[in-house]
Design a protein around this motif. Sequence first.
Motif: not given
Length: 257
Positions: A120-121, A124
């Motif tokens: 997922t962002d 990350r």
Amino acid sequence: MIFGSIQRVISRQIIRYIEKPILNYKATQFLPLADLDNCLQPGDVLLVEGNLRISTAIKYLTQSTWSHAALYVGKEAGLKDKYGNAASLIEADVTEGIIAVSLTKYVGFNTRICRPALITDQDRASVIKYMIDAIGMSYDMKNVIDLARYLLPQPPVPVSWRRKMLALGSGEPSRAICSTLIARAFQDVRYPILPDITRENQQDILHIRHYSLFTPRDFDLSPYFSIIKPTVEKRPDYKSFNWRDKANTEDVSTEKT
């Protein structure tokens, strides 16, 4: 104190030895810097086939061409290397510890991009922050001294023992080597690399492997990382390639002689 001073002197001698380049290293690929830079995304793991003596020991123990790993954090991180140039990679360096480096350092080397395809962002961003916060940590010198032993003539090491031999470092949280640091960053958000899996009640149970047991090639083998190849990403028209037939070339050479 005397023992500590002797140990530091010995360590410096070992570092000078293992950081010497291997003669006749030749990359089998050449990627222009622009192609590599355009293809990388923050959170990608860049694997490198090193050309140093220490690379030989790591490749022997892992039975892999990849001896080094760095995390791409992107230009947006605003990092600088020791020369003041923009830096987009974070890695563990034997001499300098955890540092930021420019992508230009690995132009001309065989490399591979491994991308955490499912992350997922938010996770990350957490991985990148973990790596940035680690800058300034020391390299695990005990691991270096252990690895140096495998540059000396000795009987072959059984394959089943080799991974454990890479985990011989001190294990201190303020020290790390390249692949273990990146593994710890991903484990911090519970993103899988190569977990041990057991089957219980018709469900797969993932068990976290200790970060010290991870090697650069694990990111290559991981089913949770995609392999990204810059040349393929450019989608070249292979029908337009200019080929030279080797057999015809040899025939022409024979005729001339």
